[in-house]
Design a protein around this motif. Sequence first.
Motif, PDB file in Angstrom:
ATOM      1  N   THR A   9     -24.567 -41.651 -51.637  1.00 39.90           N
ATOM      2  CA  THR A   9     -23.519 -42.572 -52.041  1.00 39.90           C
ATOM      3  C   THR A   9     -22.702 -43.012 -50.838  1.00 39.90           C
ATOM      4  OG1 THR A   9     -21.696 -42.916 -53.625  1.00 39.90           O
ATOM      5  CG2 THR A   9     -21.841 -40.741 -52.588  1.00 39.90           C
ATOM      6  N   GLY A  10     -21.931 -44.053 -51.030  1.00 41.99           N
ATOM      7  CA  GLY A  10     -21.069 -44.571 -49.975  1.00 41.99           C
ATOM      8  C   GLY A  10     -20.647 -45.982 -50.329  1.00 41.99           C
ATOM      9  N   LYS A  16     -26.243 -46.350 -46.757  1.00 42.84           N
ATOM     10  CA  LYS A  16     -26.833 -45.544 -47.835  1.00 42.84           C
ATOM     11  C   LYS A  16     -28.346 -45.699 -47.917  1.00 42.84           C
ATOM     12  CE  LYS A  16     -24.687 -47.777 -51.009  1.00 42.84           C
ATOM     13  NZ  LYS A  16     -23.989 -48.786 -50.236  1.00 42.84           N
ATOM     14  N   GLU A 141     -20.146 -45.991 -54.012  1.00 41.03           N
ATOM     15  CA  GLU A 141     -18.848 -45.405 -54.332  1.00 41.03           C
ATOM     16  C   GLU A 141     -17.893 -46.575 -54.493  1.00 41.03           C
ATOM     17  OE1 GLU A 141     -16.354 -43.060 -55.698  1.00 41.03           O
ATOM     18  OE2 GLU A 141     -18.217 -42.135 -55.008  1.00 41.03           O
ATOM     19  N   ASN A 164     -21.717 -41.742 -61.617  1.00 44.71           N
ATOM     20  CA  ASN A 164     -21.907 -41.056 -60.331  1.00 44.71           C
ATOM     21  C   ASN A 164     -21.540 -39.583 -60.430  1.00 44.71           C
ATOM     22  OD1 ASN A 164     -22.810 -43.388 -59.103  1.00 44.71           O
ATOM     23  ND2 ASN A 164     -20.898 -43.815 -58.036  1.00 44.71           N
ATOM     24  N   TYR A 175     -25.122 -36.713 -50.563  1.00 44.11           N
ATOM     25  CA  TYR A 175     -24.696 -37.189 -49.248  1.00 44.11           C
ATOM     26  C   TYR A 175     -23.758 -38.374 -49.427  1.00 44.11           C
ATOM     27  CZ  TYR A 175     -28.483 -34.381 -47.339  1.00 44.11           C
ATOM     28  OH  TYR A 175     -29.307 -33.344 -46.999  1.00 44.11           O
ATOM     29  N   PHE A 176     -22.735 -38.437 -48.588  1.00 47.41           N
ATOM     30  CA  PHE A 176     -21.801 -39.550 -48.550  1.00 47.41           C
ATOM     31  C   PHE A 176     -21.947 -40.202 -47.188  1.00 47.41           C
ATOM     32  CE2 PHE A 176     -17.427 -41.203 -47.743  1.00 47.41           C
ATOM     33  CZ  PHE A 176     -17.384 -42.128 -48.778  1.00 47.41           C
ATOM     34  N   THR A 177     -22.207 -41.511 -47.156  1.00 49.35           N
ATOM     35  CA  THR A 177     -22.397 -42.201 -45.888  1.00 49.35           C
ATOM     36  C   THR A 177     -21.186 -43.058 -45.545  1.00 49.35           C
ATOM     37  OG1 THR A 177     -23.542 -44.026 -46.973  1.00 49.35           O
ATOM     38  CG2 THR A 177     -24.920 -42.279 -46.083  1.00 49.35           C
TER      39      THR A 177
END
Length: 186
Positions: A9-10, A16, A141, A164, A175-177
């Motif tokens: 996500t991001g 992403k 996100e 989400n 993972y958050f980018t």
Amino acid sequence: MKGKITLVTGGARSGKSNYAEKLAKTSVQPVAYLATAIPFDEGMKDRIKKHKASRPSEWTTYEGYKDLYKIVKEIAKEHGTILLDCITIMVTNLMFEHEADWDKISYEAIDKIEEEITNQIMKLIESVRKNNIWCIMVTNEVGMGIVPDNRLSRIYRDIVGRINQIIAKEADEVYFTVSGLPMKLK
């Protein structure tokens, strides 16, 4: 062994999809790319073209946004890894299947639409687990900015945020980018 879910996500243009593709390239199993976008304008057509160009040619592409659990079952016969890009576009497509006046729609109707989308997501997760594949899901996100000034955008932000959360809870890795850099949250 049960299937594995990785959520990436991001924000918009945070890297992403690039990171999800890097993860998928590490798979020793054949990779399938599951695209949820509908090319509705020139901008979307251009984005799809660029995404296709960045993928390895040996990956098989499938398209769809509804009943993905059925597609996963079929994909799993020949592929051990699926890159699903993206959940937020899937949610958009499922929402707009309903011809609604989003400024006047009742909260009960919104709840029903969200329940349908949640059921689609839960069946997708169950199918990944049951068919013992690795599914890398990309999502946006959307809740980190200001509160949107229109009702449709607020409804969308809320539904995507809750979807989400469901996926993140069920995922094995999240993972958050940011600016092309992935951070492992789970």
